[in-house]
Design an enzyme around this catalytic site. Sequence first.
Site, short mmCIF file in Angstrom:
data_model
loop_
_atom_site.label_atom_id
_atom_site.label_comp_id
_atom_site.label_asym_id
_atom_site.label_seq_id
_atom_site.Cartn_x
_atom_site.Cartn_y
_atom_site.Cartn_z
N HIS A 486 0.71 -1.17 -0.11
CA HIS A 486 0.14 -0.04 0.03
C HIS A 486 0.75 1.09 0.08
CE1 HIS A 486 -3.68 2.47 1.83
NE2 HIS A 486 -2.46 3.34 1.99
N GLU A 487 1.71 1.23 1.08
CA GLU A 487 2.72 2.37 1.27
C GLU A 487 3.63 2.73 -0.06
OE1 GLU A 487 1.85 4.64 2.94
OE2 GLU A 487 0.72 3.69 4.59
#
Length: 763
Positions: A486-487
């Site tokens: 996600h990051e």
Amino acid sequence: MFRCNVIQGLRIWKSYTFSAVSVVLKRKPQAPRLLFTMVDSQYYLPNDIGISALDCTEAFRLLSPREQLYAHYLSRSAWYGGLAVLLQTSPESASIFVLLQRLFRKQPPAQLGNVATAAGLSPEEYQAFLVYAAGLYANMGNYKSFGDTKFIPNLPKENLKALVWQSQAFQDSPSEMEALWDSCSTLLFSLEDKQKQLGLGDKGITTYFSGNCCLEDAELAQKFLDSKNLSAYNTRLFKEKSEGKTCYEVRLASAVQKDCAVDGEGETRCGRYDFEDCVFTVSRGDYDHLMKKVNENLEKAKDHAANENQKRMLEEYSRSFTFGSVEAHKEGSRFWIKDKGPIVESYIGFIESYRDPFGSRGEFEGFVAVVNKAMSERFAKLVSSAEVLLPELPWPKDFEKDRFLLPDFTSLDVLTFAGSGIPAGINIPNYDDIRQSEGFKNVSLGNVLAVAYATQKDKLTFLDEDDKDVYIKWKGPSFEVQVGLHELLGHGSGKLFVQDEKGTFNFEQDNVRNPETGEKITTWYKGNETWDSKFSTISCSYEECRAECVGLYLCLNKHVLSIFGHEGEDAEEVVYVNWLNMVRAGLLGLEFYTSESKSWRQAHMQARFVILRVLLEAGEGLVTLKESTGKDGSPDALITLDRSKIHTVGKGAIERFLCKLQVIKSTADVEGGRALYEGYSAVSDGGSHNFLCLRETVLQRKEARKMFVQANTRVKGDSVELVEYEGSAAGLICSFTERFADDAEEVEAHLLELNKRDAPCWF
């Protein structure tokens, strides 16, 4: 804006409060759901709310004396700046904070408990007060940081007043304490419709805008800011009528109050401007006393910096908080990006725009953390694989950054996180121009994840019994994978098509085609336009949705799973629980939807609901969602996921949706983006699922979000002492009263002064 928050579980809370019951008695019975009581309970924090201490003992012990001093002064800077969040949240938050500080500074929780008994409070009522106080400290205001809902004390107003009147603080300063109570007690307990949640205009409360502002004012102000190449991140907007004209004050957060050019600043943007038949004045001095405190400690931290990048970073941050310059903060962020692999990691400023109803103004936050080397090695391997994984994403290469700048990605143990809440992972800075051409950093907050995932089987809702066992076993490892993807590859991927002020395009206008239509690109970002300024109210949630989809999509890659140590059957379990966690979170997200205003109050949970809708729409039995009746006889629901169809039906659905999300973002197609995202965000009682009805069930069975107790640091001679507290409401309260012990009266006086200055603007 880019962060990944922990997905919380839900459970039944059957503690019907006196307020909820008294209201129900005035209404006709609402069988079988007791709906009004259930909904009312969302405005209280339960007495048994989870509260955990963040453990950073070993990480701090391993720091050198110089590193400990560096971490200490950065933490002090963050804590002082974090007080600005009180002023950014609601008109009453700062006054409530001061009231609590004065009560507990004179008498810690155990001692004040004796006063409570003498004042006639039951043990349950006093515990409710302690939980409320802990909640206000943890959220830096009386609105939940995750969901933006107001919470009030779960005891009668007259009982709390009796406690205040019999306290030592009141005995010592009766007139001051009475004035303080009078200034906030009405709003402290009020649950009028507009005050139930944060929002702009008639949709809720905000102190980013004066009370007479609406969406049209926010849009006009954004146009003005864009025309002057000013960022909204460190601003608030105040509106008034003067001599028949609409006048706006754009107030910058700064230690300096003078609106003229100041030594060391260069050219100033402060001044008076005529714009579209209105007058805009750019002024300075918002949170001035707090910004001075921030800078004092940044200067002290600089003396213990490890290298030149850290020194230059702190100098630019200080310049930003002195003059109210976002450009200086961007410059500091550039040095921060260059500071590769520090032992003590930090970031500070007006960062995340989740709680601005318009999505452009940043809430103050600051964190200080220590690198966890073992876990960071896994993230480093993911970073080194990024250039191989990016081409796997389902959009043409023209829609990807021209060059992927390998970022830092570290696992950190949090020492300090000042602001309204603590995330599980962060991808910063949020400045589009820096992210596209110079890079960014990713962090995963390991000690937050460690305590956030303690889940008991009997408290897990909406899952089949067999799924609960595998969910508990693999929830932590699967979320670790999701956070990483996600990051790094979610927020770190994708290109924005831009035409700069000189008319130059950063893409081949004649050759690039929209993969959805096959036609040339007709829309893009111009000049000073950014993702936030263009997509405004949907920007935060839309971007979180895109990043979550990247995580779901790439977790199917065996190489990714092997980086995190998962092979064979274990790898498939990680995939299954990651997807199961996401669809369950989509259902849980209904807690954060307000049906009266048809609005979402939390970006991540809206994103997860959208993903649930996409996967339900995929059909073929991939996801099933059914209403049911629980063992307790109350409404319940069951969500299931067919693991055999994740790699086929599921992957195909996310692939198509993710491509649409990226193309719309790249091309600045605001109209198309709103139509797509708001369509999937709609909550109704029609169609194959009655989501409005399911929302009631979710509210009935919700579990309050955990709160975290953080340590303090104190300088003793040449060393720094770490002061830790128990994981309880009393421990959280003590951590805050001791946090500002040296200059408490000064800080509180400044907070009240800042609060009083703007009080006429809110109503």
